[in-house]
Design an enzyme around this catalytic site. Sequence first.
Site, PDB file in Angstrom:
ATOM      1  N   TYR A 157      42.450  42.741  -2.851  1.00 24.92           N
ATOM      2  CA  TYR A 157      42.028  42.570  -4.242  1.00 24.92           C
ATOM      3  C   TYR A 157      42.918  41.519  -4.890  1.00 24.92           C
ATOM      4  CZ  TYR A 157      41.430  43.240  -9.215  1.00 24.92           C
ATOM      5  OH  TYR A 157      41.184  43.013 -10.538  1.00 24.92           O
ATOM      6  N   GLU A 184      38.255  37.551 -11.080  1.00 27.16           N
ATOM      7  CA  GLU A 184      38.519  38.668 -10.176  1.00 27.16           C
ATOM      8  C   GLU A 184      37.846  38.417  -8.829  1.00 27.16           C
ATOM      9  OE1 GLU A 184      38.600  43.288 -11.056  1.00 27.16           O
ATOM     10  OE2 GLU A 184      36.559  42.587 -10.795  1.00 27.16           O
TER      11      GLU A 184
END
Length: 388
Positions: A109, A197
């Site tokens: 992530y 993101e």
Amino acid sequence: MKIHEYQAREILQNFEVPIPAGEVAENALEAREIAQKLGGAVWAVKAQVHAGGRGKGGGVKLAKSLEEVEKIASEMIGMRLVTKQTGAAGAPVSKVLIQQGVSIASEYYVGFLIDRAAQSAVLLASSEGGMEIEKVAAENPEKIVKVYIDNDEGLTEKEAMSVTTQLGMSGDIQQKAVKVLQRLWNVFKTQDCSLLEINPLIVTVGGEVYPLDAKMNFDDNALYRHPESEALIDPTQEDPTELEAHEAGLQYIQLDGNIACLVNGAGLAMATMDTIKLFGGEPANFLDIGGGATPEKVTAAFKIMLSKPEVKVILVNIFGGIMKCDTIAEGIVEACKAVKLTVPLVVRMNGTHEELGKEILRESKLPIVSANTLGEAAEKAVNLAKGN
Ligand code: GDP
Ligand code: MN
């Protein structure tokens, strides 16, 4: 402002961030042709909506033949995709991204965002990629690496090395990841993003480092610096009521409650919503009519508020300053004539030309419940919403 994954991919490419090959399709045949052109044996078909959680909601599927690409695309295009982030109504899918399938060795992530409290951009990274980062933050906060980024220095090589070491990377892969992170920072800063993101950032079996997903949001207050970004707006992904409100020049945000509010001034609108909640009610919207409200604007506001069947009462809270109470009162009377008022209307009005405004409302003979203080107005609105 939000954009689609396929649009974010183009921006990443412009900044030389490597991404797996792919193209966007508007119909199933086009999807098949793209897959054929990309070649290979596996393709990911990805619904393009302004929401995450697509994988779990059925918006990301792997296809193992051209027929399957065509079939999945035909099912996705035209559907409303429901994910954790869309609400029950879902978001309409009009395009799918056809991406060359990749063999994933590991997932990470990576997210760049603004930490307002720290007045800084921050990079969050985790070895728990592909998962909901909120879950990781709640259950394994030690697995999230956090780096505050100096706006002038940017993400330094040293910082990027440290982050990737903490993610467990080394050697050639780490070198590639460091470059990717620094380029992502470059995108974030240059494009005035409020969020960038990448979940997941992957390492492929062949040792390549790719963003496999990209969520990019822009800071609305910086859009004037990026006229090219405005062309990326997709109105089909926006709340239609909010779009209509913005076109009418109203600051409007849709909420879940049943007490519609019409207020002048953002601060007063926030205080009004707080006071409604204090008395046990739920606001249906935030609406700041602004300083230069005309009767047309008030009418537009009433139409928008009444278009929601959930609305049980309207609360008007005006503090007359530059905007005079009589102007608003005239607006209310005109609006009530133009849009059949079907719910009770509570009005609290103080300030410049207050008496004149109240007289206009009295003479209109409209069934208006008046209140002298914000507290009284909110309490009356909450009671009416409950059917008392
Ligand atoms: P999101 O659910 O909206 O965040 O959509 P993503 O783009 O992140 O896709 C969801 C998941 O699908 C990813 O976490 C990956 O595990 C998987 N996925 C997407 N593309 C591929 C691919 O090309 N190959 C494989 N094996 N998995 C993929
Ligand atoms: Mn994702």
